[in-house]
Design an enzyme around this catalytic site. Structure first.
Site, PDB file in Angstrom:
ATOM      1  N   CYS A  49      65.954 -28.168  -4.472  1.00 35.67           N
ATOM      2  CA  CYS A  49      64.927 -27.861  -5.474  1.00 35.67           C
ATOM      3  C   CYS A  49      63.812 -28.907  -5.357  1.00 35.67           C
ATOM      4  O   CYS A  49      64.089 -30.109  -5.366  1.00 35.67           O
ATOM      5  CB  CYS A  49      65.559 -27.912  -6.865  1.00 35.67           C
ATOM      6  SG  CYS A  49      64.328 -28.181  -8.145  1.00 35.67           S
ATOM      7  N   HIS A  58      39.707 -21.575 -12.395  1.00 37.28           N
ATOM      8  CA  HIS A  58      39.687 -20.634 -13.530  1.00 37.28           C
ATOM      9  C   HIS A  58      38.241 -20.332 -13.923  1.00 37.28           C
ATOM     10  O   HIS A  58      37.888 -19.198 -14.244  1.00 37.28           O
ATOM     11  CB  HIS A  58      40.405 -21.226 -14.748  1.00 37.28           C
ATOM     12  CG  HIS A  58      41.802 -21.695 -14.475  1.00 37.28           C
ATOM     13  ND1 HIS A  58      42.215 -22.984 -14.706  1.00 37.28           N
ATOM     14  CD2 HIS A  58      42.873 -21.038 -13.983  1.00 37.28           C
ATOM     15  CE1 HIS A  58      43.481 -23.101 -14.373  1.00 37.28           C
ATOM     16  NE2 HIS A  58      43.912 -21.941 -13.927  1.00 37.28           N
ATOM     17  N   HIS A  65      40.528 -25.412 -15.030  1.00 37.78           N
ATOM     18  CA  HIS A  65      39.809 -26.173 -14.004  1.00 37.78           C
ATOM     19  C   HIS A  65      38.784 -25.288 -13.301  1.00 37.78           C
ATOM     20  O   HIS A  65      38.581 -24.131 -13.694  1.00 37.78           O
ATOM     21  CB  HIS A  65      40.781 -26.844 -13.026  1.00 37.78           C
ATOM     22  CG  HIS A  65      41.683 -25.880 -12.302  1.00 37.78           C
ATOM     23  ND1 HIS A  65      41.214 -24.862 -11.539  1.00 37.78           N
ATOM     24  CD2 HIS A  65      43.047 -25.801 -12.232  1.00 37.78           C
ATOM     25  CE1 HIS A  65      42.219 -24.192 -11.011  1.00 37.78           C
ATOM     26  NE2 HIS A  65      43.360 -24.725 -11.431  1.00 37.78           N
ATOM     27  N   LYS A 113      46.986 -31.427  -9.296  1.00 30.46           N
ATOM     28  CA  LYS A 113      47.148 -32.528 -10.234  1.00 30.46           C
ATOM     29  C   LYS A 113      47.623 -33.778  -9.509  1.00 30.46           C
ATOM     30  O   LYS A 113      47.139 -34.874  -9.740  1.00 30.46           O
ATOM     31  CB  LYS A 113      48.221 -32.108 -11.232  1.00 30.46           C
ATOM     32  CG  LYS A 113      47.700 -32.096 -12.657  1.00 30.46           C
ATOM     33  CD  LYS A 113      48.764 -32.152 -13.606  1.00 30.46           C
ATOM     34  CE  LYS A 113      49.402 -31.277 -14.405  1.00 30.46           C
ATOM     35  NZ  LYS A 113      50.213 -31.168 -15.393  1.00 30.46           N
ATOM     36  N   CYS A 141      68.812 -23.358  -9.792  1.00 26.73           N
ATOM     37  CA  CYS A 141      68.738 -24.785 -10.112  1.00 26.73           C
ATOM     38  C   CYS A 141      68.937 -24.919 -11.619  1.00 26.73           C
ATOM     39  O   CYS A 141      68.125 -24.387 -12.394  1.00 26.73           O
ATOM     40  CB  CYS A 141      67.394 -25.370  -9.694  1.00 26.73           C
ATOM     41  SG  CYS A 141      67.166 -27.036 -10.349  1.00 26.73           S
ATOM     42  N   HIS A 170      63.894 -31.266  -8.636  1.00 26.17           N
ATOM     43  CA  HIS A 170      65.068 -32.104  -8.942  1.00 26.17           C
ATOM     44  C   HIS A 170      65.714 -32.723  -7.706  1.00 26.17           C
ATOM     45  O   HIS A 170      66.604 -33.569  -7.828  1.00 26.17           O
ATOM     46  CB  HIS A 170      66.101 -31.283  -9.721  1.00 26.17           C
ATOM     47  CG  HIS A 170      65.600 -30.896 -11.076  1.00 26.17           C
ATOM     48  ND1 HIS A 170      64.890 -29.727 -11.292  1.00 26.17           N
ATOM     49  CD2 HIS A 170      65.636 -31.544 -12.263  1.00 26.17           C
ATOM     50  CE1 HIS A 170      64.546 -29.659 -12.568  1.00 26.17           C
ATOM     51  NE2 HIS A 170      64.970 -30.754 -13.172  1.00 26.17           N
ATOM     52  N   CYS A 197      65.999 -26.688 -13.480  1.00 28.89           N
ATOM     53  CA  CYS A 197      64.815 -25.866 -13.750  1.00 28.89           C
ATOM     54  C   CYS A 197      65.178 -24.610 -14.527  1.00 28.89           C
ATOM     55  O   CYS A 197      64.281 -23.901 -15.005  1.00 28.89           O
ATOM     56  CB  CYS A 197      64.163 -25.398 -12.447  1.00 28.89           C
ATOM     57  SG  CYS A 197      63.648 -26.703 -11.376  1.00 28.89           S
ATOM     58  N   LYS A 220      43.527 -28.757  -1.059  1.00 29.79           N
ATOM     59  CA  LYS A 220      43.848 -27.948  -2.223  1.00 29.79           C
ATOM     60  C   LYS A 220      43.651 -28.755  -3.494  1.00 29.79           C
ATOM     61  O   LYS A 220      43.935 -29.950  -3.513  1.00 29.79           O
ATOM     62  CB  LYS A 220      45.321 -27.532  -2.100  1.00 29.79           C
ATOM     63  CG  LYS A 220      45.535 -26.122  -2.530  1.00 29.79           C
ATOM     64  CD  LYS A 220      46.946 -25.684  -2.381  1.00 29.79           C
ATOM     65  CE  LYS A 220      47.113 -24.752  -3.550  1.00 29.79           C
ATOM     66  NZ  LYS A 220      48.052 -23.840  -3.635  1.00 29.79           N
TER      67      LYS A 220
HETATM   68  N1  MSP Z   1      49.276 -15.895 -15.203  1.00 30.85           N
HETATM   69  C1  MSP Z   1      49.036 -15.481 -13.879  1.00 30.85           C
HETATM   70  C2  MSP Z   1      48.117 -14.276 -13.847  1.00 30.85           C
HETATM   71  C3  MSP Z   1      48.586 -13.109 -14.636  1.00 30.85           C
HETATM   72  S1  MSP Z   1      47.401 -11.826 -14.622  1.00 30.85           S
HETATM   73  C4  MSP Z   1      48.170 -10.524 -15.247  1.00 30.85           C
HETATM   74  C5  MSP Z   1      48.401 -16.599 -13.085  1.00 30.85           C
HETATM   75  N2  MSP Z   1      47.798 -17.568 -13.774  1.00 30.85           N
HETATM   76  S2  MSP Z   1      47.039 -18.826 -13.130  1.00 30.85           S
HETATM   77  O1  MSP Z   1      46.702 -19.681 -14.237  1.00 30.85           O
HETATM   78  O2  MSP Z   1      47.810 -19.404 -12.100  1.00 30.85           O
HETATM   79  O3  MSP Z   1      45.696 -18.283 -12.592  1.00 30.85           O
HETATM   80  C6  MSP Z   1      45.540 -17.874 -11.248  1.00 30.85           C
HETATM   81  C7  MSP Z   1      44.096 -17.501 -11.074  1.00 30.85           C
HETATM   82  O4  MSP Z   1      43.242 -18.613 -11.420  1.00 30.85           O
HETATM   83  C8  MSP Z   1      43.691 -17.158  -9.663  1.00 30.85           C
HETATM   84  O5  MSP Z   1      44.029 -15.836  -9.290  1.00 30.85           O
HETATM   85  C9  MSP Z   1      42.191 -17.368  -9.764  1.00 30.85           C
HETATM   86  O6  MSP Z   1      41.615 -16.348 -10.499  1.00 30.85           O
HETATM   87  C10 MSP Z   1      42.126 -18.663 -10.562  1.00 30.85           C
HETATM   88  N3  MSP Z   1      42.247 -19.824  -9.695  1.00 30.85           N
HETATM   89  C11 MSP Z   1      43.129 -20.850  -9.854  1.00 30.85           C
HETATM   90  N4  MSP Z   1      42.885 -21.780  -8.877  1.00 30.85           N
HETATM   91  C12 MSP Z   1      41.888 -21.380  -8.080  1.00 30.85           C
HETATM   92  C13 MSP Z   1      41.145 -21.980  -7.025  1.00 30.85           C
HETATM   93  N5  MSP Z   1      41.433 -23.170  -6.528  1.00 30.85           N
HETATM   94  N6  MSP Z   1      40.093 -21.287  -6.538  1.00 30.85           N
HETATM   95  C14 MSP Z   1      39.697 -20.089  -7.060  1.00 30.85           C
HETATM   96  N7  MSP Z   1      40.361 -19.519  -8.056  1.00 30.85           N
HETATM   97  C15 MSP Z   1      41.554 -20.024  -8.484  1.00 30.85           C
HETATM   98  O7  MSP Z   1      48.453 -16.531 -11.870  1.00 30.85           O
END
Ligand code: MSP
Length: 640
Positions: free
Chosen positions: A144, A22, A19, A299, A127, A147, A130, A296
Site C-alpha cells: 500500500c 479546478h 487549485h 501537494k 489494506c 501504509h 486505508c 505534475k
Molecule cells: N469527484 C470527481 C469527479 C466527479 S464528476 C461526477 C473528481 N474530482 S477531482 O477533484 O479530482 O477533480 C478532477 C477534475 O479537476 C479534473 O477532471 C479537471 O477538471 C480538474 N483538474 C484537477 N487537476 C487538474 C490539472 N492539473 N489540470 C487541469 N485540470 C485538472 O475527479
C-alpha cells in the site's frame, strides 16, 4: 431565442483545496456559458462538490473533524471561490444534498428493477489501514503506498452493475456520434478501452467498512460506490425525473472534464444512463492537464498553484485570459509565472491595451471625446475592408467557440486586433488631423475604430467580462442593452454619433517580470504537510536514545549509490555511518562539520556498507537538512 445550453464541470472532491486545475475547468465552463448567452440562449451552468467516500472520511480524520463538518468546510472553499473568479454558475450541487441523495436512490432502484445489478462475492487485496481494496497497479512494489504494508486478500460480497451487457451498444454509439466525445484523441482513447472486455462495476461498499455514503435502496447494509453517486449529480441538480429544468436542459447537456476522468464519464456514465432509460448526454468535452513547469502539480512537491493568489497579483481577467489562451483545449499545458507575464505584456498590454488607449485618446484629442459622425462621401474610401474583416473575425470566432477551441477563438480576435492596429498605422489619423480638408476622413477613421473596439469588447466578454464591461463604458455604449449579443455585434455602425465618451483608462498595465514574482514563502501553509505528532513518551524512554556530537573526518561517495554518502565520524571513537544525504551535500563540504548522530542504533548494512549510527536531519519536501550545533563542541558530547 436560440436553443438552451446546459454545461457542467466535474464535481470536485472535497479532500483537497481548490487549485489551478479546478479553476481552469470551471472557467472554461463559464466561458462556454457566457458565449451561449451571447447567442441569446437560455443557459444553465452547474458545478459542485463530491462529498462521499473513504477518501473524504480519511481526510476528515486527519483534520480531527467529523465528515459532515469537514465537507461543509471544504465545499465552502469551492463555492466561495467561484464568484471571486467571475464564474457565474447557475447552481452549486453537493452530493450530501438530500434531494441529490433521493435521486441516486431512484436511479439505483430503476437499474436494479431492470435486472442490471446483481450480488456476488468479490475477492481482492485489502489494506486495513486505508480500509479499501487496491488493484495491482495501485500498489507500489506490492505494498500500500500510504501504509507501506502488504495488503491482505479478503473476500467480500457486493453489488455489481452489468456494464458488460452494454459494451457493444456503447461502441456503436460512439462510432455513430463522432463528436460525442471530443476532441477526437479522447474518443479514440475511449474506443481503445472498449477493445478489452468491460468488467462489471462494483457499485457498493459494506457499511461495516464505510458508512459515509448513500444507502442502497435495496439493501440497508450497503452504501453506494462514490462514482455511481457522483455522476448522477448532473441530473439530480435539474430535478430529475420531472423537473422543469430537467425537461429544458437535459436534452442539450455538455459535460466538461479533464482526461483523468475520461473513463467514468465516457464509459460508466453513458451505460448508467442507458440502463436507467435516460437519454444519453450530447457531448463530453475533454481537456488536458496543467503541469507546473513540466511536472505534475502536487501537494508533496509543494507546487500547487492557488488561483486567488494569481488573481490578486495579476488581476482576474488577465488570469482568465492566460488560462484560456495558453492551453489548447484537449492538450496538456505547462504553467509558469513567466509565461503568464509574457502573455499579459504582449497580448493584453501591447496589442489590446495600446489599441484601446490609442483610439480613445485620439477621439479625445481630435473630437473633444465626442463620437464623430460618418460622412457618406468619404465612408467607402476610408473603410479599407475593416467591416468585412470584423465580420470574418466574428464568423471564425463563433465556429471555434462552438467547437470548444477557445484558444483559437481568441487567436481569431487577436488577428482582428492586429488588423485594427494596422488600420491606425495606415490611415495615420494624426496626419489627417493636420489638414482641414481631411477632417471628414479623420472622423470616419475614428468612428470605424470605435466600432471595431465595440466588436472586440463583445468578443472578449466570455473570457474577460470585467474588461469587456470597462470597454463598453468607455465606448459610450447603452448599458441597458447587452452589448455582447452576437446579433448586435454582427451589425456595423451602431455607436451613436454625438455621444460624449469618458476619459480613457489603461486597461492592462505592463508587468515588470522581476518585481511581480509570487514568493512561494508567502503561500498559505498546508496544515497537513507534516506527519501527525507521535504518541507521548516518558523522559526515561527518551533517554534510551544516545544522541552524540560527531565531527566528520572523511566523506566519500559509494559507487552506484546516488543517494548515500559514506562518512567517517569522530564521536570520541571513530565510526562509519552511511547517510542518505548525497543529493543535498557534497563530501567536500561535510568534512570538518559537526553533526548530531544517534550512536546506539543497531548497525545496518546500507549499499553494502555497515552503518554504525544515523545522522539527525530535518527531512522535508526539499530533502534532508542536517542538524548542527551553533558553537564547536568536544566530539562525543552527549545531547539531552
Ligand atoms: N469527484 C470527481 C469527479 C466527479 S464528476 C461526477 C473528481 N474530482 S477531482 O477533484 O479530482 O477533480 C478532477 C477534475 O479537476 C479534473 O477532471 C479537471 O477538471 C480538474 N483538474 C484537477 N487537476 C487538474 C490539472 N492539473 N489540470 C487541469 N485540470 C485538472 O475527479
Amino acid at each position: 431565442m436560440s436553443r438552451p445550453f446546459y454545461v457542467t464541470t466535474p464535481i470536485y472532491y472535497v479532500n483537497a483545496r481548490p487549485h489551478l486545475g479546478h479553476a481552469y475547468t470551471t472557467i472554461v465552463a463559464d466561458v462556454a456559458a457566457r458565449y451561449h448567452t451571447m447567442q441569446g440562449s437560455e443557459v444553465y451552468f452547474l458545478t459542485g462538490t463530491d462529498e462521499h467516500g473513504d477518501k473524504v472520511v480519511r481526510a476528515a480524520k486527519k483534520e480531527k473533524m467529523t465528515p459532515r463538518a469537514y465537507v461543509d468546510m471544504i465545499s465552502k472553499l469551492f463555492s466561495d471561490l467561484w464568484p471571486e473568479l467571475s464564474v457565474a454558475n447557475s447552481s452549486f450541487i453537493r452530493t450530501t444534498d438530500p434531494a441529490h441523495m433521493g435521486v441516486v436512490e431512484q436511479v439505483l432502484q430503476k437499474i436494479y428493477d431492470a435486472g442490471d445489478i446483481y450480488f456476488a462475492e468479490y475477492e481482492g487485496q485489502y489494506c486495513f489501514g486505508c480500509e479499501r481494496f487496491y488493484t495491482d497497479r495501485e500498489l507500489v512494489e506490492g505494498k500500500c503506498p500510504d501504509h507501506e504494508t502488504e495488503p491482505e486478500i479478503i473476500k467480500e460480497s457486493n453489488y455489481f452493475f452489468k456494464m458488460s451487457r452494454y459494451q457493444d451498444w456503447l461502441i456503436d454509439h460512439i462510432r455513430n456520434n463522432p463528436d460525442f466525445i471530443r476532441p477526437e484523441r479522447y474518443k479514440n482513447e475511449a474506443l481503445a478501452f472498449l477493445k478489452e472486455p468491460l468488467e462489471d462495476l462494483c457499485i457498493s461498499r459494506p457499511k461495516s467498512r464505510l458508512k459515509w455514503g448513500i444507502t442502497l435502496p435495496f439493501d440497508p447494509e450497503y452504501v453506494t460506490y462514490v462514482w455511481f453517486d457522483a455522476l448522477i449529480n448532473y441530473i439530480s441538480a435539474l430535478g430529475y425525473p420531472d423537473g422543469e429544468l430537467y425537461r429544458t436542459f437535459w436534452p442539450v447537456v455538455q459535460h466538461i472534464v479533464a482526461k483523468d476522468i475520461l473513463k467514468p464519464h465516457g464509459i460508466y456514465w453513458p451505460i448508467m444512463l442507458k440502463a436507467a432509460g435516460i437519454p444519453i448526454y450530447r457531448h463530453l468535452n475533454v481537456h488536458g492537464y496543467w503541469n507546473i513547469e513540466q511536472s505534475k502539480m502536487s501537494k508533496s512537491l509543494g507546487n500547487v498553484v492557488e488561483p486567488l493568489e494569481l488573481k490578486n497579483v495579476y488581476g482576474l481577467d488577465a488570469f482568465r485570459f492566460f488560462l484560456i489562451r495558453d492551453m489548447a483545449f484537449g492538450l496538456d499545458s505547462s504553467f509558469s509565472e513567466d509565461s503568464l507575464v509574457q502573455r499579459i505584456n504582449s497580448d493584453l498590454a501591447n496589442d489590446l491595451g495600446n489599441l484601446f488607449s490609442r483610439v480613445l485618446s485620439m477621439v479625445h484629442k481630435y473630437c473633444r471625446g465626442v463620437v464623430p459622425g460618418v460622412e457618406a462621401a468619404v465612408e467607402q474610401e476610408c473603410e479599407l475592408g475593416l467591416e468585412a474583416d470584423a465580420h470574418s473575425a466574428i464568423d471564425d470566432y463563433t465556429n471555434l467557440m462552438e467547437s470548444f477551441q477557445f484558444h483559437n477563438a481568441l487567436r481569431a480576435v487577436w488577428k482582428f486586433i492586429g488588423r485594427m492596429n494596422k488600420y491606425v498605422d495606415v490611415t495615420a489619423p494624426w496626419e489627417l488631423a493636420k489638414k482641414k480638408s481631411s477632417r471628414k476622413s479623420l472622423e470616419v477613421v475614428l468612428y470605424n475604430l470605435l466600432e471595431g473596439l465595440r466588436i472586440i469588447s463583445g468578443l472578449i466578454y466570455p473570457v474577460m467580462p470585467e474588461t469587456a464591461a470597462k470597454m463598453q463604458k468607455h465606448l459610450g455604449l447603452d448599458s441597458s442593452a447587452p452589448f455582447y449579443l452576437l446579433d448586435h455585434l454582427k451589425s456595423w455602425k451602431t455607436i451613436k454619433p454625438g455621444t460624449q465618451l469618458p476619459k480613457s483608462i489603461v486597461l492592462f498595465p505592463r508587468v515588470d517580470l522581476s518585481s511581480k514574482k509570487i514568493d512561494p514563502s508567502d503561500r498559505p501553509q498546508d496544515p497537513n504537510r507534516h506527519p501527525d505528532l507521535k504518541p507521548e513518551i516518558t523522559i526515561e524512554q527518551f533517554s534510551t536514545v544516545d544522541l552524540r556530537v560527531a565531527t566528520v573526518i572523511q566523506a566519500e561517495r559509494i559507487p552506484r549509490a546516488k543517494k548515500v554518502l559514506k562518512l567517517e565520524v569522530d564521536i570520541g571513537q571513530k565510526r562509519i555511518i552511511v547517510a542518505g544525504i548525497a543529493e543535498k551535500y557534497t563530501p567536500e563540504e561535510l568534512v570538518g562539520k559537526q553533526v548530531i548522530v544517534v550512536a546506539n542504533l543497531k548497525p545496518a548494512k546500507l549499499m553494502g556498507v555497515v552503518s554504525n549510527g544515523m545522522l539527525v536531519a530535518a527531512v522535508g519536501e526539499s530533502g534532508p537538512t542536517l542538524a548542527t550545533l551553533d558553537k564547536p563542541v568536544d566530539p562525543g558530547t552527549p545531547l539531552r
